[in-house]
Design a protein around this motif. Sequence first.
Motif, PDB file in Angstrom:
ATOM      1  N   UNK A  46      45.295  17.217  44.745  1.00 48.32           N
ATOM      2  CA  UNK A  46      46.305  17.201  45.801  1.00 48.32           C
ATOM      3  C   UNK A  46      46.730  15.768  46.066  1.00 48.32           C
ATOM      4  N   UNK A  47      47.989  15.604  46.425  1.00 50.36           N
ATOM      5  CA  UNK A  47      48.508  14.286  46.776  1.00 50.36           C
ATOM      6  C   UNK A  47      49.390  14.476  48.002  1.00 50.36           C
ATOM      7  N   UNK A  48      48.893  14.089  49.171  1.00 49.02           N
ATOM      8  CA  UNK A  48      49.657  14.318  50.387  1.00 49.02           C
ATOM      9  C   UNK A  48      49.361  13.255  51.458  1.00 49.02           C
ATOM     10  N   UNK A  49      50.105  13.345  52.552  1.00 46.32           N
ATOM     11  CA  UNK A  49      49.876  12.396  53.638  1.00 46.32           C
ATOM     12  C   UNK A  49      48.723  12.888  54.503  1.00 46.32           C
TER      13      UNK A  49
ATOM     14  N   UNK B 247      45.351  10.739  49.511  1.00 51.67           N
ATOM     15  CA  UNK B 247      45.938  10.867  50.842  1.00 51.67           C
ATOM     16  C   UNK B 247      46.431   9.501  51.290  1.00 51.67           C
ATOM     17  N   UNK B 248      47.519   9.511  52.050  1.00 44.24           N
ATOM     18  CA  UNK B 248      48.061   8.234  52.502  1.00 44.24           C
ATOM     19  C   UNK B 248      48.281   8.234  54.005  1.00 44.24           C
ATOM     20  N   UNK B 249      48.232   7.054  54.572  1.00 48.21           N
ATOM     21  CA  UNK B 249      48.427   6.940  56.012  1.00 48.21           C
ATOM     22  C   UNK B 249      48.197   5.518  56.475  1.00 48.21           C
ATOM     23  N   UNK B 250      48.191   5.346  57.794  1.00 41.71           N
ATOM     24  CA  UNK B 250      48.013   4.037  58.396  1.00 41.71           C
ATOM     25  C   UNK B 250      46.670   3.998  59.120  1.00 41.71           C
ATOM     26  N   UNK B 251      45.963   2.906  58.971  1.00 38.69           N
ATOM     27  CA  UNK B 251      44.642   2.799  59.590  1.00 38.69           C
ATOM     28  C   UNK B 251      44.769   2.728  61.113  1.00 38.69           C
ATOM     29  N   UNK B 252      44.105   3.658  61.790  1.00 32.40           N
ATOM     30  CA  UNK B 252      44.140   3.642  63.247  1.00 32.40           C
ATOM     31  C   UNK B 252      42.804   3.213  63.840  1.00 32.40           C
ATOM     32  N   UNK B 253      41.725   3.349  63.050  1.00 35.96           N
ATOM     33  CA  UNK B 253      40.416   2.910  63.526  1.00 35.96           C
ATOM     34  C   UNK B 253      39.532   2.557  62.349  1.00 35.96           C
ATOM     35  N   UNK B 254      38.554   1.697  62.599  1.00 33.23           N
ATOM     36  CA  UNK B 254      37.655   1.302  61.517  1.00 33.23           C
ATOM     37  C   UNK B 254      36.215   1.247  62.000  1.00 33.23           C
ATOM     38  N   UNK B 255      35.290   1.516  61.085  1.00 29.63           N
ATOM     39  CA  UNK B 255      33.869   1.349  61.372  1.00 29.63           C
ATOM     40  C   UNK B 255      33.151   1.118  60.058  1.00 29.63           C
TER      41      UNK B 255
ATOM     42  N   UNK C  51      47.087   4.232  50.404  1.00 34.78           N
ATOM     43  CA  UNK C  51      46.794   5.525  49.811  1.00 34.78           C
ATOM     44  C   UNK C  51      45.404   5.433  49.213  1.00 34.78           C
ATOM     45  N   UNK C  52      44.636   6.473  49.415  1.00 37.78           N
ATOM     46  CA  UNK C  52      43.268   6.464  48.910  1.00 37.78           C
ATOM     47  C   UNK C  52      43.032   7.691  48.039  1.00 37.78           C
TER      48      UNK C  52
ATOM     49  N   UNK D  51      36.886  12.603  54.165  1.00 38.88           N
ATOM     50  CA  UNK D  51      36.951  12.318  52.741  1.00 38.88           C
ATOM     51  C   UNK D  51      35.908  11.243  52.432  1.00 38.88           C
ATOM     52  N   UNK D  52      35.162  11.430  51.330  1.00 43.41           N
ATOM     53  CA  UNK D  52      34.215  10.383  50.972  1.00 43.41           C
ATOM     54  C   UNK D  52      34.416   9.939  49.517  1.00 43.41           C
ATOM     55  N   UNK D  53      33.546   9.029  49.077  1.00 39.76           N
ATOM     56  CA  UNK D  53      33.610   8.445  47.728  1.00 39.76           C
ATOM     57  C   UNK D  53      35.008   7.946  47.407  1.00 39.76           C
ATOM     58  N   UNK D  54      35.629   7.349  48.411  1.00 33.91           N
ATOM     59  CA  UNK D  54      37.027   6.957  48.261  1.00 33.91           C
ATOM     60  C   UNK D  54      37.218   5.579  47.658  1.00 33.91           C
ATOM     61  N   UNK D  55      38.364   5.431  47.014  1.00 36.98           N
ATOM     62  CA  UNK D  55      38.795   4.119  46.529  1.00 36.98           C
ATOM     63  C   UNK D  55      40.288   3.996  46.853  1.00 36.98           C
ATOM     64  N   UNK D  56      40.744   2.761  46.912  1.00 39.42           N
ATOM     65  CA  UNK D  56      42.153   2.545  47.238  1.00 39.42           C
ATOM     66  C   UNK D  56      42.989   2.668  45.972  1.00 39.42           C
ATOM     67  N   UNK D  57      44.109   3.387  46.042  1.00 37.96           N
ATOM     68  CA  UNK D  57      44.935   3.545  44.848  1.00 37.96           C
ATOM     69  C   UNK D  57      46.199   2.690  44.842  1.00 37.96           C
ATOM     70  N   UNK D  58      46.555   2.139  45.972  1.00 44.58           N
ATOM     71  CA  UNK D  58      47.740   1.243  45.917  1.00 44.58           C
ATOM     72  C   UNK D  58      47.453  -0.103  46.551  1.00 44.58           C
TER      73      UNK D  58
END
Lengths: 184, 127
Positions: free
Chosen positions: B41-44, B67-75, B103-104, B120-127
Motif C-alpha cells: 500500500x502507498x497512501x497518506x 505512508x506519508x505525512x508531517x511530523x506532529x510529535x516525536x519520542x 514518506x516512510x 507502523x514499525x521497522x520503518x525507514x525513510x523513503x524520500x
Amino acid sequence: MSKVNKLFPVFMFFAMFAHGQESARVIARQGQVSFFSYTSVEHIKAENNQVLGIIDLTSGEIAVSMLMNAFIFEKALMREHFNESYVESDIYPKASFEGQIQGFDSGLEGEQTRIVKGNFSMHGVTKVLEIKTKIERKDQIFVLSGTFEALVQDYQIKIPPLLAGNIAKTISVDFRFECEPYAN
Amino acid sequence: MNRRKWTFAVLVAFFTLAMVWLGYAFLSGEHRSISEEEAVFDLSAEQLFMDWNREGGKRFVDQTIIASGTITEMEKNSVILDNKIQVNFIDMALELSNGDSLAIKGRCVGYDDLLELVKIDQASIVN
C-alpha cells in the motif's frame, strides 16, 4: 458585574498557573515489555519496544496497551507460532492493563516502590494483577520498571503436547516505561 | 554390485544432508527485511487512518506500507505523522524535527485505541 464575573480572571490565572506548573499526565510511547520462557529444551525470549503507557499523576491511574504483533523473537518461526497459534493476534491483537498505583506520590523526587493493582487483559482473558513496581522520578520523567510472572494456562493459551516441553508453564515478564509529560 | 552400493550410499548421504539443511532453514526461519520488500500500500497517514476506521484494519496488518505525512510529535526514534499514525524507525539516530514532511516504508503493526493511532514499525525513510 456579578461576583462570579469579577472572580473569573482570578480563577483563570490560577487555572493557567496550575496547568503550567506540572502536566497532569505522563506518557511512554516506546515502553518495553519482554518475556522469557526457560525450559531445559529451549529458552525463548521476546521483546516489544512499542508499548504505550499513560499515567495520570494526580490519581495514580495507569493504562498500558500493547500490540502482540510487535513482539520480536530470535527466530521468525517462534514469532509465527506465537501470533498464529498461541496468542492468536488476528483475533486478539492487543493486550492491555488498566490499574492504579497504590499510594503513589508523584511529587516524590527519586525512587519509590509501589504496588500497581489492576486488570490485565490478554487473549480474551482478564486477570487482576498486583505488580511490584519501582518508580523513579527525575524532574518530569517517570521511569517505571518491574517484573512479574504469568501462568500460560491462566490465559487459555493452548500448547500442543508435542511442544509442551519447549515452553515454560510460568512466563516471566519484564517491563520498563520511561514516561514524559504529555501535552494534550 | 559394489559400485551400485556406493552410489546408493552417496545418494542417501546427500539426501540426509539436504533434509537436515532444509529442516534447519525451516526452523530458524529468516526474519523479514521490510526495507527491501515491495510496498503493498502507498497512501497518506490521513488516508490510512480513515480506511482503517472505516473498514477495519485486517488487510493492513503485517503488510509493508508506504505512508506519508508531517511530523506532529516525536519520542526517541518514534514519530507521529499528522496525529494519525505512529512510526517506529529501525534506525536509532535520526535527524528529524517537528513539522518535517516525509514518506516512510514500514510494517503495519496494528491500531492503538488508547491514543487512536495506526502503528507502523521497522520503518525507514523513503524520500
